[in-house]
Scaffold this active site. Structure first.
Site, PDB file in Angstrom:
ATOM      1  NE  ARG A   1      -2.269   1.628   3.290  1.00  0.00           N
ATOM      2  CZ  ARG A   1      -1.870   1.498   4.555  1.00  0.00           C
ATOM      3  NH1 ARG A   1      -2.470   0.115   5.059  1.00  0.00           N
ATOM      4  NH2 ARG A   1      -1.136   2.049   5.355  1.00  0.00           N
TER       5      ARG A   1
ATOM      6  CD  GLU B   1       4.969   3.818   5.472  1.00  0.00           C
ATOM      7  OE1 GLU B   1       6.088   3.183   5.792  1.00  0.00           O
ATOM      8  OE2 GLU B   1       4.177   3.453   6.381  1.00  0.00           O
TER       9      GLU B   1
ATOM     10  CG  ASN C   1       2.769   0.805   4.554  1.00  0.00           C
ATOM     11  OD1 ASN C   1       3.203   1.061   5.638  1.00  0.00           O
ATOM     12  ND2 ASN C   1       1.916   1.734   4.005  1.00  0.00           N
TER      13      ASN C   1
ATOM     14  CE  LYS D   1       9.019   4.668   7.673  1.00  0.00           C
ATOM     15  NZ  LYS D   1       8.140   3.293   7.574  1.00  0.00           N
TER      16      LYS D   1
ATOM     17  CD  GLU E   1       7.580   0.093   7.892  1.00  0.00           C
ATOM     18  OE1 GLU E   1       6.449   0.592   7.570  1.00  0.00           O
ATOM     19  OE2 GLU E   1       8.631   0.405   7.272  1.00  0.00           O
ATOM     20  N   GLY E   2       4.471   1.030  11.196  1.00  0.00           N
ATOM     21  CA  GLY E   2       3.363   0.931  12.459  1.00  0.00           C
ATOM     22  C   GLY E   2       2.905   2.029  13.139  1.00  0.00           C
TER      23      GLY E   2
ATOM     24  NE  ARG F   1      -4.117   5.222   6.750  1.00  0.00           N
ATOM     25  CZ  ARG F   1      -2.713   4.966   6.803  1.00  0.00           C
ATOM     26  NH1 ARG F   1      -2.240   4.079   8.076  1.00  0.00           N
ATOM     27  NH2 ARG F   1      -1.775   5.434   6.050  1.00  0.00           N
TER      28      ARG F   1
HETATM   29  P1  ADP Z   1       5.168   4.491   9.548  1.00  0.00           P
HETATM   30  O1  ADP Z   1       5.685   3.155   9.017  1.00  0.00           O
HETATM   31  O2  ADP Z   1       5.211   4.250  11.027  1.00  0.00           O
HETATM   32  O3  ADP Z   1       3.421   4.232   9.066  1.00  0.00           O
HETATM   33  P2  ADP Z   1       5.215   6.705   7.797  1.00  0.00           P
HETATM   34  O4  ADP Z   1       6.168   6.934   7.005  1.00  0.00           O
HETATM   35  O5  ADP Z   1       3.804   6.055   7.229  1.00  0.00           O
HETATM   36  O6  ADP Z   1       5.492   5.611   9.134  1.00  0.00           O
HETATM   37  O7  ADP Z   1       4.932   7.706   8.901  1.00  0.00           O
HETATM   38  C1  ADP Z   1       3.789   7.785   9.857  1.00  0.00           C
HETATM   39  C2  ADP Z   1       2.947   8.993   9.817  1.00  0.00           C
HETATM   40  O8  ADP Z   1       3.674  10.166  10.077  1.00  0.00           O
HETATM   41  C3  ADP Z   1       2.331   9.238   8.522  1.00  0.00           C
HETATM   42  O9  ADP Z   1       0.942   8.697   8.377  1.00  0.00           O
HETATM   43  C4  ADP Z   1       2.229  10.966   8.391  1.00  0.00           C
HETATM   44  O10 ADP Z   1       0.965  11.461   9.347  1.00  0.00           O
HETATM   45  C5  ADP Z   1       3.367  11.300   9.069  1.00  0.00           C
HETATM   46  N1  ADP Z   1       4.481  11.449   8.233  1.00  0.00           N
HETATM   47  C6  ADP Z   1       5.273  10.793   7.636  1.00  0.00           C
HETATM   48  N2  ADP Z   1       6.002  11.278   6.712  1.00  0.00           N
HETATM   49  C7  ADP Z   1       5.739  12.597   6.781  1.00  0.00           C
HETATM   50  C8  ADP Z   1       6.097  13.848   5.853  1.00  0.00           C
HETATM   51  N3  ADP Z   1       7.001  13.491   5.095  1.00  0.00           N
HETATM   52  N4  ADP Z   1       5.338  15.077   5.995  1.00  0.00           N
HETATM   53  C9  ADP Z   1       4.526  14.907   6.821  1.00  0.00           C
HETATM   54  N5  ADP Z   1       3.879  13.855   7.499  1.00  0.00           N
HETATM   55  C10 ADP Z   1       4.548  12.644   7.420  1.00  0.00           C
HETATM   56 MG    MG Z   2       2.635   4.797   7.199  1.00  0.00          MG
END
Ligand code: ADP
Ligand code: MG
Length: 495
Positions: free
Chosen positions: A145, A164, A166, A326, A389-390, A471
């Protein structure tokens, strides 16, 4: 139904730059009697439709459940960006698959990270070991996703920017498929049937089930089962059950096991077929295995290795999981990398690259020093990300500044990457969390698009983008997903 219906407005950027949900003018959002009635109807519709989650208080009980958090209204999503996210998904599927088979790239990309991040190093050791022993299963099943926000940019024209991708345990397809009906009901109940009719259906779950079914068929043993590898306690179990039901309906047997079960009762035969409790396993579908806590016992690593060595089709295999880190995301964003993987189709590379924001390595050296200095000067402009993650692991603002200050003079900084911070548009909505008071929130939305693919010996057999997940969370939370109790399930209302 409520006397004179409130006027219909097209979502727009209001003076405050906060969008409104479709069909709801600002005065409607403050009409507490109307909102109360809609909320009661919405919650019952969610329960009826199976938008469910086990309770926080009693997460293992089969006797009590509640609705999964969701938004009262669907949120506006620009049609163009929604289409763009779907269009690029097949490119991302291909990219993930190609990189998962490029051991040179993965090894180089993760070299500095695994020096300092013990968890990633553990995954990488398994990856190297199975690579040395030789691939036992040439079929790859990917269910991923890709998550995006709509960056508001400087000229009020939002653009699609990837957060990101997943590549393991990409969740909520099951529940996401059920939310549109709830939002249709809310709008119908309110007398907005034209708008209700515009709510999109979502086929994410069916697409994922088809991917797993096709992989089973390709595995080639009619008796073999699909193994869901799960956590001991799963509040989000109904999302998984939705997928299980789809598979059972296709005459595919599903068994649920924990990692420790595999250690205790899993074995390979001479042909490296995986057997658990006497069942031959065609596909291992991971809904766990991406957090250090998932390997709380040393033997969990042995179980993971057993699975990876086996002939079962892994969704994902260890290489594909590593592509979702990441660090690899950041290395992919380097100039020329995506382009190299799509030399035969530069358009794919362009589509992918258009969704990237700045991603930076902070490994020791002048490149890392320079960006660390910039991030310390402008902490609101960046997100600091560890290899986790998560949800709930990223570091923002003042905390980012402090942490960078602490780690900048040592090798530990290689455990993180820096990402440009996306500044999304906000939208008003009511976020319904069981047990919480009703409150109008200013929210940000995150669109996820599911990808499903099967490749065999580097050839794509299936490449689909079956559906999506929207979401929404209150803007005061920088991080945190639905499982973390921060975000809620939503439906895009295309504008
Ligand atoms: P995880 O693997 O923990 O889900 P993410 O990279 O999806 O990590 O980041 C988690 C949350 O952090 C995202 O759902 C978003 O709300 C916020 N986030 C992550 N990267 C960014 C970004 N570049 N700019 C703004 N918010 C971010
Ligand atoms: Mg995420």
């Amino acid at each position: 139904m409520y006397g004179k219906l409130p006027s219909l407005i097209v979502p727009r950027v209001a003076d405050s730059e906060v969008l409104l949900p479709p069909v709801a003018a600002d005065d409607v959002l403050h009409n507490s009697s109307l909102i109360q009635q809609l909320t009661v109807a919405a919650k019952d519709a969610a329960l009826l439709r199976g938008v469910l989650m086990r309770t926080k208080e009693d997460p293992s009980s089969t006797e009590s459940t509640s609705y999964a958090p969701f938004s009262l209204f669907p949120s506006p999503v620009p049609k163009k960006l929604f289409a763009q996210a779907h269009e690029v998904q097949q490119d991302f599927n291909m990219l993930v698959d190609r990189i998962s088979q490029d051991s040179k790239f993965l090894t180089k990309a993760l070299a500095s990270t695994i020096e300092v991040d013990e968890f990633t190093a553990g995954l990488f050791r398994i990856y190297k070991q199975v690579l040395e022993e030789g691939i036992t299963q040439p079929i790859n099943l990917g269910i991923n996703r890709s998550d995006y926000m709509f960056d508001r940019g400087t000229d009020h024209s939002p653009s699609l920017k990837q957060i990101e991708i997943n590549t393991i345990a990409a969740s909520y397809a099951g529940l996401a498929e059920r939310v549109p009906d709830v939002h249709r009901h809310v709008l119908n109940f309110w007398g907005k049937s034209d708008e209700a009719a515009k709510i999109l259906s979502n086929n994410a779950l069916k697409g994922i089930a088809e991917g797993i079914a096709k992989a089973c068929q390709m595995y080639g043993s009619s008796e073999a089962v699909v193994l869901f590898l799960v956590e001991k306690v799963t509040r989000n179990i109904f999302d998984q059950r939705c997928l299980e039901m789809e598979l059972w309906n296709k005459n595919i047997r599903v068994i649920r096991r924990q990692t420790l079960d595999i250690y205790e009762r899993g074995a390979l035969d001479d042909e490296k077929r995986l057997f658990v409790d006497g069942y031959e396993v065609a596909v291992v579908y991971f809904r766990t295995g991406y957090n250090p806590e998932d390997y709380h016992d040393e033997v969990c690593w042995d179980a993971r290795l057993l699975i990876e060595r086996s002939k079962a089709i892994k969704c994902p295999d260890i290489a594909t999981q590593l592509v979702g880190t990441k660090k690899v995301q950041q290395e992919i964003a380097r100039s020329g990398v995506v382009e190299k993987y799509f030399s035969e189709c530069p358009k794919s590379a362009e589509r992918i690259r258009a969704t990237f924001v700045g991603l930076y390595s902070i490994d020791e050296g002048p490149e890392g020093d320079e960006i660390i200095t910039k991030a310390i000067e402008d902490p609101e402009g960046f997100v600091l990300k560890p290899q986790r993650e998560g949800g709930g692991n990223n570091i923002f603002g003042e905390e980012l500044k402090q942490l960078l200050g602490n780690i900048k003079d040592g090798p530990k900084r290689s455990a993180y990457i820096l990402m440009e911070r996306i500044k999304p548009q906000t939208v008003k909505n009511y976020l319904l969390h069981p047990g919480s008071a009703l409150k109008l929130s200013e929210c940000v939305v995150e669109l996820g698009v599911f990808g499903v693919y099967i490749s065999k010996c580097r050839k794509m057999i299936m490449n689909e983008s079956p559906g999506h997940l929207l979401r929404t969370k209150s803007r005061e939370f920088a991080d945190g997903g639905v499982s973390a109790g921060v975000a809620v399930l939503d439906t895009p209302y295309l504008t």
